[in-house]
Design a protein around this motif. Structure first.
Motif, PDB file in Angstrom:
ATOM      1  N   LYS B 159     125.845  90.130  24.425  1.00 26.09           N
ATOM      2  CA  LYS B 159     125.916  89.271  23.247  1.00 26.09           C
ATOM      3  C   LYS B 159     127.303  88.698  23.077  1.00 26.09           C
ATOM      4  CE  LYS B 159     122.076  90.971  20.684  1.00 26.09           C
ATOM      5  NZ  LYS B 159     121.580  91.864  19.669  1.00 26.09           N
ATOM      6  N   ARG B 160     128.300  89.494  23.385  1.00 27.89           N
ATOM      7  CA  ARG B 160     129.675  89.008  23.276  1.00 27.89           C
ATOM      8  C   ARG B 160     129.894  87.855  24.229  1.00 27.89           C
ATOM      9  NH1 ARG B 160     134.798  92.967  24.067  1.00 27.89           N
ATOM     10  NH2 ARG B 160     134.049  93.037  26.213  1.00 27.89           N
ATOM     11  N   LYS B 161     129.357  87.988  25.438  1.00 32.29           N
ATOM     12  CA  LYS B 161     129.479  86.922  26.430  1.00 32.29           C
ATOM     13  C   LYS B 161     128.792  85.655  25.939  1.00 32.29           C
ATOM     14  CE  LYS B 161     129.135  88.420  30.863  1.00 32.29           C
ATOM     15  NZ  LYS B 161     128.486  88.652  32.172  1.00 32.29           N
ATOM     16  N   LEU B 164     130.917  83.914  23.392  1.00 31.86           N
ATOM     17  CA  LEU B 164     132.092  83.264  23.966  1.00 31.86           C
ATOM     18  C   LEU B 164     131.731  81.948  24.623  1.00 31.86           C
ATOM     19  CD1 LEU B 164     134.137  86.158  25.578  1.00 31.86           C
ATOM     20  CD2 LEU B 164     134.746  84.723  23.648  1.00 31.86           C
TER      21      LEU B 164
END
Lengths: 590, 196
Positions: B159-161, B164
């Protein structure tokens, strides 16, 4: 007549009624076990007064047998898939079906008020059967890391279980049809205290949460899936009794600099975990940071420096969960500030993250500071990038209250300052006498056979162990097995032991009731494993496979391959009858 | 082991050992040789290759079984692992053999051996030291069983990717550039697509 007077004599003149009353105060399962072995009368009274049972692996007994043994259970906890399922190592269809248990519960368990299924497959139909039979009395329902059900099942719960105080769905895979269930819950329930659907993909509307807060004045804990925190202003204002909150999300957008300034947390809030929180939003916690007892930063976007800034404001922290981005520097701040810390978990960060990880490493330096600074620690779980024997010795010297210690040595660094860790683990185990759970995951050369012997000799109270990449040869395992008198559950991964040694070890460990192994020296036909065949000992084999499915874990070489697994456990229910293709029962024979 | 005399016949070892060695990965063979040869009893080595440093002189082929001398026969092809890649300009190896160079305690010895005999030496060295074999196996295990990740954290990193790389439709380029120049942490200024 004579027999009756004999029984009365054996019970020391205490009437049955009095015995029942007294036994009602005995809760510890080990005490209960002892009590039930005194004589038949005490066995019977224990059987009808036992309130809670945990079955560590649901295939170790049949539902029918449970009912015959403990007919008046008020609370039941069942675990299905092996713990390795949390790491994507167990096929999804491995088993652990709640169905047969739910049928028995509906049929016979008339006193049951609390049900907890962990890592099991629960279908909507199962939930239907459960709530139809027990809904009017159910106070706690936990579907913990489960799969197989949908929001339709939750709707049934919401409509039928009006006395529900706890609804726990953390990390379950729930098929989403709509968000009706939350509305129904808010409308039908007024006594809810704990609601948890953290780490699920459920989509909810903030208005329903506010409605829930209005109707359930006793709500003290709420952990949710993703929902922008700025939309929860109304909820936080209403849920005045709230002590714990987890989840939510933060989404910075251009033009709304003060989006989160309006958020005002409830006055009694002391346990907090905010997902995707970054440096810019961190300050909204500052006003009440000093009253925080529990803080979860595992799913935040904070740097090492941010961790330092935040934690130095939290002197009353008792439970802290972070990723290794906290770094040795952050641990130094913890050591200086959090003198009441009891539990600390430091998870593994993302390998692909570049600049963040320059400081984001935990090593022997941080671990030593921590041990010295936080003497109240009972639980330490840490992924380290480097380690020394001295750091482990520090833990042994200072962490006298430690009950649970887990250390994983990451495999990114080529050179580790000091290996093997024989002396360090020796000192740690000798110093931490209260240790009951222990995990030590290293790399080849990390622990010699002598070191394994040290572990065996100094684990008097340890009941669960996970060992990875330890030892040099079968001798090491056999030395371990000569000790570990209390070891009930053993998990081995990526070790060099042969099937023969595994079988010998199993036969030698006096308390072992559960074994899980992945990565071992297989014999050509696999028949060396059967050396551990014995009555009531189920042996299952999961052959190696290619291409696990959706949830492939990282493999640097790009290929996805899973090595064979052995699962063995004591069972009164005999051989499993619901194995998928991926699981082969070896013993008992069909 | 056996007596350290010239009568010792290492090269009379069965062909099956040679076959087994051929089945092994070259990589572990190298590791095996390098660490194991250092553990061979020096007297044993010296006595077998009596003749000292430099190229040994061997008798022509004799039937297997004569334990009193070194027996050699023309090899099919030299093991790449054993033969130095560079050719020996001045020296001539007997036909069907290739040079085996042993570095041991500052002494360098070169022998011209057929493949099977050379393999037999490797087998001997590996038998002498089982621990180094174990280490090789352990390293192989480590490669095959990478450290598993916790599901919950794996999802978080994915999810962080996504966050970003996602670009909101109304976000200015400024935000994106700010994002990319930020060195610290894991994206504290998150640019996202519109929310639910």
């Amino acid at each position: 007549m004579e027999r009756q007077s004999l029984n009365r004599v054996m019970s020391l003149g205490i009437s049955d009624l009095a015995l029942e009353c007294v036994m009602g105060y005995i809760d510890d399962p080990r005490d209960r076990e002892a009590v039930s072995l005194v004589c038949r009368k005490w066995y019977r009274i224990d059987a009808i007064t036992r309130k809670h049972i945990t079955i560590a692996i649901c295939y170790s007994a049949s539902p029918d047998r449970l009912r015959r043994r403990f007919p008046r259970l008020e609370s039941l906890k069942l675990k299905g898939k092996p713990r390795a399922a949390m790491f994507n190592l167990i096929p999804e269809d491995w088993g652990g079906y709640a169905g047969p248990w739910v049928c028995e519960i509906a049929d016979a368990f008339n006193c049951l008020k609390a049900v907890h299924f962990r890592r099991m497959i629960v279908q909507d139909a199962d939930i239907g059967v459960l709530v139809k039979a027990r809904g009017h009395m159910l106070q706690a329902l936990k579907l913990d890391k489960c799969s197989g059900f949908s929001t339709d099942g939750l709707l049934l719960v919401a409509r039928s279980c009006r006395c529900l105080r706890t609804l726990f769905l953390e990390e379950s895979s729930v098929t989403e049809n709509d968000g009706e269930w939350l509305h129904e819950l808010a409308v039908n329930n007024s006594v809810l205290e704990t609601l948890n659907f953290y780490m699920t993909e459920l989509r909810i509307s903030p208005q329903e949460l506010e409605l829930l807060a209005r109707n359930c004045r006793s709500l003290i804990s709420l952990k949710i899936s993703e929902c922008d925190v700025s939309d929860l202003v109304g909820f936080f204002r209403t849920a005045t009794a709230l002590e714990e909150f987890g989840g939510g999300s933060f989404n910075d957008q251009a033009g709304e600099i003060n989006r989160y300034e309006r958020v005002c947390f409830p006055p009694r809030l002391c346990c907090l975990g905010l997902s995707y929180m970054g440096m810019n939003e961190m300050h909204i916690i500052f006003p009440f940071a000093a009253s925080l007892k529990k803080l979860d930063l595992q799913y935040t976007f904070l740097s090492t420096e941010d961790h330092c800034q935040l934690i130095q404001r939290c002197p009353n922290l008792e439970i802290l969960e972070v990723r290794n981005v906290i770094g040795d520097r952050g641990l130094e701040v913890v050591a200086q500030t959090c003198k009441k810390l009891r539990r600390l978990r430091i998870e593994r960060g993302d390998d692909e993250q570049g600049p963040e990880d320059e400081q984001g490493r935990v090593s022997q330096i941080g671990l030593s500071s921590l041990a010295r600074g936080c003497p109240e620690l009972e639980y330490i779980a840490v992924y380290v990038s480097d380690i020394t024997n001295a750091a482990l010795e520090s833990v042994g010297t200072f962490s006298k209250n430690l009950c649970d210690f887990r250390l994983v040595l990451l495999d990114r660094e080529e050179m580790i300052t000091e290996l093997p860790l024989d002396n360090g683990v020796h000192a740690l185990l000798r110093g931490c006498t209260k240790l009951r759970r222990f995990a030590f995951y290293l790399r080849p050369g990390g622990l010699s056979d002598v070191g394994l012997g040290y572990i065996g000799e100094n684990s008097n109270n340890i009941r669960w162990m996970l060992l990875g990449n330890v030892g040099e040869s079968d001798l090491g395992l056999l030395q371990l097995a000569r000790g570990c008198p209390s070891l009930q559950k053993l998990e081995l991964r990526s070790c060099c032991f042969s099937e023969r040694a595994l079988a010998l070890a199993v036969m030698q460990l006096p308390s072992l009731r559960y074994l899980w192994v992945q990565g071992y020296k297989a014999s050509p036909t696999g028949k060396d494993l059967l050396a551990m065949a014995r009555p009531f000992w189920n042996i299952e084999f999961i052959p190696p496979r290619q291409d696990i499915g959706d949830h492939e874990f990282e493999d640097r070489r790009g290929g996805v391959e899973s090595q064979a697994q052995i699962l063995a456990y004591y069972s009164l229910a005999g051989r499993r009858t619901d194995c998928p293709e991926t699981v082969i029962p070896l013993y008992p024979p069909a | 082991m056996s007596r350290p005399t010239v009568e010792l016949d290492f090269f009379g070892l069965e062909k099956e050992n040679a076959a087994r060695l051929r089945a092994m990965e070259p990589k572990s063979s190298i590791r095996g040789i390098q660490s194991a040869i250092s553990r061979i009893d020096p007297q044993l080595l010296k006595s077998v290759f009596a003749g000292g440093a430099g190229s040994a002189v061997f008798r022509p082929s004799a039937p297997v079984g004569e334990s009193s001398r070194l027996v050699l026969s023309p090899p099919p092809s030299p093991l790449p692992v054993l033969s130095p890649a560079s050719s020996k300009t001045g020296n001539e190896s007997p036909p069907g053999t290739a040079p085996l160079t042993i570095f041991y305690q500052g002494m360098v010895t070169v022998f011209d051996l057929p493949q099977d005999k050379a393999e037999a030496i490797i087998k001997l060295a590996e038998d002498v030291n089982r621990v180094s074999q174990q280490e090789g196996l352990l390293e192989k295990f480590n490669e095959d069983l990478p450290m598993a990740r916790k599901k919950s954290l794996q999802r978080f990193f994915e999810k962080r990717k996504e966050r970003l790389t996602a670009l909101g439709p109304y976000e200015g380029e400024v935000e994106v550039r700010k994002e990319k120049t930020r060195k610290v942490a894991a994206a504290t200024d998150v640019v996202t697509a519109s929310n639910f």
